[in-house]
Design a protein around this motif. Structure first.
Motif, mmCIF file in Angstrom:
data_model
loop_
_atom_site.group_PDB
_atom_site.id
_atom_site.type_symbol
_atom_site.label_atom_id
_atom_site.label_comp_id
_atom_site.label_asym_id
_atom_site.label_seq_id
_atom_site.Cartn_x
_atom_site.Cartn_y
_atom_site.Cartn_z
ATOM 1 N N ARG A 158 -4.204 -4.050 -1.502
ATOM 2 C CA ARG A 158 -4.108 -2.670 -1.028
ATOM 3 C C ARG A 158 -3.290 -1.809 -1.977
ATOM 4 O O ARG A 158 -3.668 -0.671 -2.280
ATOM 5 N N SER A 159 -2.174 -2.325 -2.440
ATOM 6 C CA SER A 159 -1.310 -1.522 -3.311
ATOM 7 C C SER A 159 -1.971 -1.231 -4.653
ATOM 8 O O SER A 159 -1.831 -0.124 -5.194
ATOM 9 N N VAL A 160 -2.691 -2.211 -5.217
ATOM 10 C CA VAL A 160 -3.416 -1.956 -6.465
ATOM 11 C C VAL A 160 -4.484 -0.893 -6.230
ATOM 12 O O VAL A 160 -4.644 0.037 -7.039
ATOM 13 N N ASN A 161 -5.213 -1.007 -5.136
ATOM 14 C CA ASN A 161 -6.248 -0.016 -4.839
ATOM 15 C C ASN A 161 -5.644 1.369 -4.650
ATOM 16 O O ASN A 161 -6.180 2.362 -5.162
ATOM 17 N N ASP A 162 -4.521 1.457 -3.931
ATOM 18 C CA ASP A 162 -3.876 2.754 -3.714
ATOM 19 C C ASP A 162 -3.404 3.352 -5.039
ATOM 20 O O ASP A 162 -3.490 4.574 -5.244
ATOM 21 N N CYS A 163 -2.910 2.513 -5.943
ATOM 22 C CA CYS A 163 -2.508 2.995 -7.268
ATOM 23 C C CYS A 163 -3.717 3.546 -8.028
ATOM 24 O O CYS A 163 -3.641 4.620 -8.651
ATOM 25 N N CYS A 164 -4.817 2.819 -7.997
ATOM 26 C CA CYS A 164 -6.025 3.274 -8.685
ATOM 27 C C CYS A 164 -6.491 4.614 -8.132
ATOM 28 O O CYS A 164 -6.828 5.544 -8.888
ATOM 29 N N GLU A 165 -6.531 4.731 -6.821
ATOM 30 C CA GLU A 165 -7.020 5.949 -6.173
ATOM 31 C C GLU A 165 -6.208 7.170 -6.578
ATOM 32 O O GLU A 165 -6.756 8.261 -6.779
#
Length: 219
Positions: A158-165
């Motif tokens: 989740r945190s990697v995805n939130d960073c990407c977004e």
């Protein structure tokens, strides 16, 4: 007769400049080693790309600071570029909730750190800003930011995805995103998040032998 290689001792078996104990990097690595779990070859990748990113306009971000070792390195690189902000994001109290469907890490991992300890190591120069809290809430108010370099070392899906977004749309042309955990078997969620996010983007993650993955933003 075959010529002898320059710096032959650094070929182990390939040229490995991070092993040069007489270099400025070696001194820097010695300073940060007690405060990072990032190996010297991975720090070399970050160090090299950060120096190049100094030629771009935009901030430097690190998401996942832990004890501050790599942040110390970024602060040193930016010490002569005080017009570039170094933005450091972490809970500084350990990992948030994780997704057992994607992640092996658990809530509370990497809790042996604190904001005060990291500040004491990295410094309080005006261009260094600390953001304590959970991602992506800690990104609020930074919507107008332009980013030249982002080190994403948050381990979980989740945190990697939130960073990407959040980071990708604000990454300047030619800017870098480095995902520390992409190739590590302990962090399958990190790889899944990167692959899923970039499946419809023009950039393709470059997987490095260090376990990192690199994105260079296209124009």
């Amino acid at each position: 007769m075959r010529k002898s290689l320059r710096d032959q001792e650094l070929y182990q078996p390939l040229f490995s400049p991070w092993l040069d104990q007489s270099s400025k990097f070696a001194n820097l690595m010695a300073d940060i080693k007690p405060y990072t779990v990032v190996s010297s070859d991975r720090v070399w990748v970050l160090y090299s790309l950060a120096r190049q990113a100094c030629n771009l306009s935009g901030d430097f971000w690190e998401c996942g600071v832990f004890k501050g070792g790599t942040a110390m390195m970024f602060a040193q690189v930016l010490s002569t570029f005080r017009d570039r902000r170094l933005c450091l994001f972490d809970t500084f109290t350990g990992m948030p909730n994780t997704d057992p469907g994607h992640d092996y890490h658990r809530k509370g991992d990497f809790a042996d750190t604190s904001l005060s300890e990291v500040k004491a190591r990295v410094g309080d120069a005006p261009n260094i800003v600390y953001y304590a809290g959970f991602i992506p809430e800690s990104f609020q108010g930074l919507e107008q930011t332009r980013i030249a370099f982002a080190h994403v070392d948050v381990d979980i899906y989740r945190s990697v995805n939130d960073c990407c977004e959040f980071i990708y749309p604000r990454l300047v042309s030619g800017g870098f995103m480095v995902f520390d955990d992409y190739g590590f078997p302990s962090c399958p969620g990190a790889r899944s998040a990167v692959d899923q996010f970039f499946v419809d983007k023009p950039e393709f993650p470059l997987v490095l032998p260090t376990g990192q993955a690199l994105i260079v933003k296209l124009p």
